[in-house]
Design an enzyme around this catalytic site. Structure first.
Site, short mmCIF file in Angstrom:
data_model
loop_
_atom_site.label_atom_id
_atom_site.label_comp_id
_atom_site.label_asym_id
_atom_site.label_seq_id
_atom_site.Cartn_x
_atom_site.Cartn_y
_atom_site.Cartn_z
N GLU A 1 0.85 -1.19 0.00
CA GLU A 1 0.00 0.00 0.00
C GLU A 1 0.88 1.24 0.00
O GLU A 1 1.77 1.37 0.85
CB GLU A 1 -0.89 0.04 1.24
CG GLU A 1 -2.01 -0.97 1.26
CD GLU A 1 -2.95 -0.75 2.44
OE1 GLU A 1 -4.13 -1.09 2.31
OE2 GLU A 1 -2.51 -0.24 3.50
N CYS A 2 0.66 2.14 -0.94
CA CYS A 2 1.32 3.44 -0.99
C CYS A 2 2.85 3.26 -0.94
O CYS A 2 3.45 2.80 -1.90
CB CYS A 2 0.80 4.35 0.10
SG CYS A 2 1.15 6.11 -0.21
#
Length: 436
Positions: A327-328
């Site tokens: 994520e990210c």
């Protein structure tokens, strides 16, 4: 029966977090059990809440979560004496289009739970106008009740007297006024506060904030203004499916942005979580069946990540047979390369073709609704995932198969689709909940 309050303000940067931490610690020092929550998609503040109260804090979010999920999360405050929900941005600030049960505004949570609002007002550069702002916030939405205000960063006794008089004339209670006090300022960086676990002196800072606030704020009056609250039974749980039975979770200063309610939901569903540190050159647990790299600050540690051969080779070996999701910041590390703020290009793990750069910062911020075009750990094709994106990187290349069709809160399609290649997947948004 616990008493509930919401701590909010007209805008960001006014002192909500500092006041929340100070009140929580001051009441805890008096022997009260205090439970905190964070309204909105902030994954940093809950760790500060936990440091102040000794109890885990979670996010509640009216755009991404339904009422049953919010009721389930806040029910952890049943055994507390005081429950504090810290707001985000200004009291009524949210997105333009309604989500699951609101726009993400702090006011949604205040109205939903029936908790009065304590406003933090910074009257710097003004005097009587501060009362007009407070009165406007009080009257803007009928279902939101104002308990009173705490003034922050008042310049002098004369300044305080002018603002107090105007607030009293408007019928608004003033619980206290805080002079400027540098010793309780929380250090910041580009994505918000420096994380609690990175601050060795955080306990002392919170203690000093509690002492300072107790000296200048009528804690008893604030407590009396809280609403007695009887949690309603939740019809459903957290609407979160764990990505696997045994989850290897990257966890250190570069990989720390994960919502506490997500980890709790995984464990509640029977998943086991083992942590490892890429910065310490550790590889994921070989007995795990899925690896999860959350967001964080890989751009501050890109050289170390690039040099840690055991982590990189171990992750690639894991991904040969099992799913890996980022994520990210975790997504960026799964990519080919990351260019830092100084323009230095660092080789990442190469599980995906993504290449990102911080050399020219561009802010990406907002809620995201993703319809999966390919499966990712815990979710099948067609799943609708709600999350939030916040980073300053620029996409140089995103060549792999798109993971999802992603919309912002207005319904506009955005370019940050996420990626999939073999067993690796990644998204720029942080998952909050799945639509059911």
């Amino acid at each position: 029966m616990p008493a509930g309050l919401v701590i909010s303000a007209p805008a960001s940067g006014v002192g909500k977090t500092t006041l929340t931490l100070a009140l929580a610690r001051a009441w805890r020092n008096r022997g009260l059990n205090v439970q905190c929550f964070k309204s909105g998609p902030d994954y940093i503040d809950p760790a500060f809440h936990a440091a102040a109260t000794g109890r885990a804090s979670v996010n509640v979010d009216s755009w991404a979560m339904d009422r049953g999920t919010i009721a389930h999360l806040v029910s952890r405050g049943t055994d507390a004496d005081v429950v504090l929900a810290e707001g985000s941005m200004g009291l009524f600030d949210g997105v333009a289009a309604r989500g699951v049960c609101g726009t993400g505004a702090t006011a949604d949570i205040a109205e939903m739970l029936g908790w009065p609002v304590v406003l933090v007002i910074d009257p710097s550069g003004q005097a009587q106008t501060a009362a007009a702002i407070a009165a406007g916030l009080r009257d803007y939405r009928a279902g939101v009740r104002l308990a009173g205000v705490v003034l922050n960063r008042v310049a002098s006794q004369r300044h305080e007297d002018l603002v107090r008089r105007a607030l009293n004339d408007a019928g608004i209670a003033v619980f206290g006024a805080l002079p400027r006090h540098a010793e309780i300022s929380l250090p910041k960086r580009h994505l918000g506060l420096v994380q609690a676990e990175e601050q060795a002196e955080i306990g002392k800072l919170i203690d000093e904030a509690a002492r300072f606030v107790a000296e200048h704020v009528d804690l008893d009056a604030v407590l009396r203004s809280a609403a007695s609250w009887s949690p309603q039974p939740a019809a459903n749980g957290l609407n979160v499916t764990p990505p696997g039975q045994r989850i290897a979770l990257a966890r250190d200063a570069a990989f720390s942005f994960v919502y506490p309610h997500m980890l709790e939901a995984w464990r509640a569903a029977g998943a086991e979580i083992s942590t490892f540190s890429p910065l310490a050159d550790e590889a994921p647990d070989a007995s795990a069946d899925v690896c999860w790299l959350p967001g964080g600050y890989p751009e501050l540690h890109a050289g170390t990540i690039a040099a840690n051969a055991h982590f990189r080779s171990g992750l690639r070996a894991f991904a040969d047979t099992r799913p890996v999701h980022g994520e990210c910041g975790g997504y960026m590390v799964l990519g080919t390369a990351l260019t830092d703020a100084d323009g230095i290009r660092h080789e990442m793990t190469g599980l995906l073709g993504l290449e990102t750069s911080f050399a020219k910062r561009r802010m990406h911020l907002g809620y995201r609704l993703a319809a999966l075009a390919a499966p990712m750990p815990g979710h099948q094709v067609g799943a609708r995932l709600r999350g939030h994106e916040f980073h300053y990187s620029t996409i140089v290349a995103q060549p792999d198969t798109p993971l999802a069709v992603v919309h912002d809160a207005t319904g506009a399609v955005i370019a940050e689709t996420g990626s999939r290649r073999d067993h690796a997947t990644g998204t720029f948004f942080h998952l909050i909940a799945e639509d059911r």
